[in-house]
Design an enzyme around this catalytic site. Structure first.
Site, PDB file in Angstrom:
ATOM      1  N   GLY A  28       0.843  -1.186   0.000  1.00 29.31           N
ATOM      2  CA  GLY A  28       0.000   0.000   0.000  1.00 29.31           C
ATOM      3  C   GLY A  28       0.879   1.236   0.000  1.00 29.31           C
ATOM      4  N   TYR A  29       0.251   2.404  -0.102  1.00 24.96           N
ATOM      5  CA  TYR A  29       0.994   3.660  -0.227  1.00 24.96           C
ATOM      6  C   TYR A  29       0.613   4.651   0.875  1.00 24.96           C
ATOM      7  CZ  TYR A  29       2.757   1.720  -4.416  1.00 24.96           C
ATOM      8  OH  TYR A  29       3.412   0.888  -5.270  1.00 24.96           O
ATOM      9  N   LEU A  30       1.647   5.132   1.561  1.00 26.03           N
ATOM     10  CA  LEU A  30       1.467   6.260   2.472  1.00 26.03           C
ATOM     11  C   LEU A  30       1.500   7.556   1.682  1.00 26.03           C
ATOM     12  CD1 LEU A  30       3.657   4.872   5.357  1.00 26.03           C
ATOM     13  CD2 LEU A  30       1.202   5.349   5.482  1.00 26.03           C
ATOM     14  N   GLU A  82      -3.308   4.725   1.996  1.00 29.73           N
ATOM     15  CA  GLU A  82      -4.408   5.101   1.107  1.00 29.73           C
ATOM     16  C   GLU A  82      -5.170   3.835   0.682  1.00 29.73           C
ATOM     17  OE1 GLU A  82      -2.348   6.918  -2.180  1.00 29.73           O
ATOM     18  OE2 GLU A  82      -1.428   8.458  -0.923  1.00 29.73           O
TER      19      GLU A  82
END
Lengths: 155, 155
Positions: A28-30, A82
């Site tokens: 996932g992406y911060l 996100e």
């Protein structure tokens, strides 16, 4: 440091029989902004935090910083990410002394298979396996951070 | 893990004579979104990467993950950060068995002085030094990530 990588679509599944190992990857992406991507990854039984800068004009060279972290920490950080986690299986394929990392995507990105090769310089030559298709190195739509927000099935 | 902290404005500089040590801190943000803040910090001669989640309703409790990193890596990551680096001097002040971290801001945030105290629980009591002013724990304008984009001098 700066990583030099080229990325290609994959046209058939012959790479599977040539692969030496594979791992499930969930990430996932911060931050999915390509100027300063912050990625949390669980790969097999290991966790990683990776920060990437924007690619150069060719798309081949990109600043990359990575640290291994505890899997429990990776799980906690994934829950902050996100929406739009990426789920894929990575196959490692050695082809004439070059390692190809081939990612078979699932979920909202099902149908997409992409191969990456890491090089020592932008003009290093390498032998192309028969399953290697169109080069998409400079196409930011194939950044996993982009796929996270714009999954392949929606294209 | 979850950190429990309360934040206060500081009304005078008496804390300086009570402080045991101080460090210059320069920090930037790979993401200043309060849902998933990613901070790069150089504190004295050390580097840190810190990820925070959103505060709870009281603003006191917040997920926080931090790793020390090499100062050379922190410098490289700072160059990727959003515009609006924070520059401040932190004074550590022990007051009746509680540590107050007092930050004196410079640059675009000059004029702002803020003290933070870390607690074991939200209802832990502590003695207030004479220089401690209004509590601003739940006011997100005092998040350093907010100050990075909306510096104090512009308020």
């Amino acid at each position: 440091m700066v990583e030099i990588e080229r990325k290609f679509l994959v046209t058939n599944r012959d790479f599977i029989s040539e692969s030496s190992e594979n791992f499930r990857i969930v990430q996932g992406y911060l931050n999915s902004n390509p100027e300063r991507t912050v990625r949390v990854r669980i790969k097999g039984d290991k966790g990683f935090l990776t920060i990437k800068g924007k690619g150069n004009d060719s798309g081949m060279s990109r600043f990359e910083w990575e640290k291994e972290i505890a899997i429990s920490e990776a799980e906690a950080l994934l829950s902050l990410c996100e929406k739009g986690a990426i789920d894929k299986i990575r196959y490692n394929v050695m082809h004439e002394n070059h390692l190809f990392e081939v990612d078979v995507f699932f979920g909202e990105n099902e149908g997409l298979i992409v191969a990456e090769i890491e090089l020592q310089s932008e003009n290093e030559s390498f032998s192309k396996p028969n399953w290697l298709g169109e080069e998409v190195t400079s196409d930011e739509r194939y950044y996993n951070a982009y796929l996270s927000n714009h999954p392949f099935k929606s294209w």
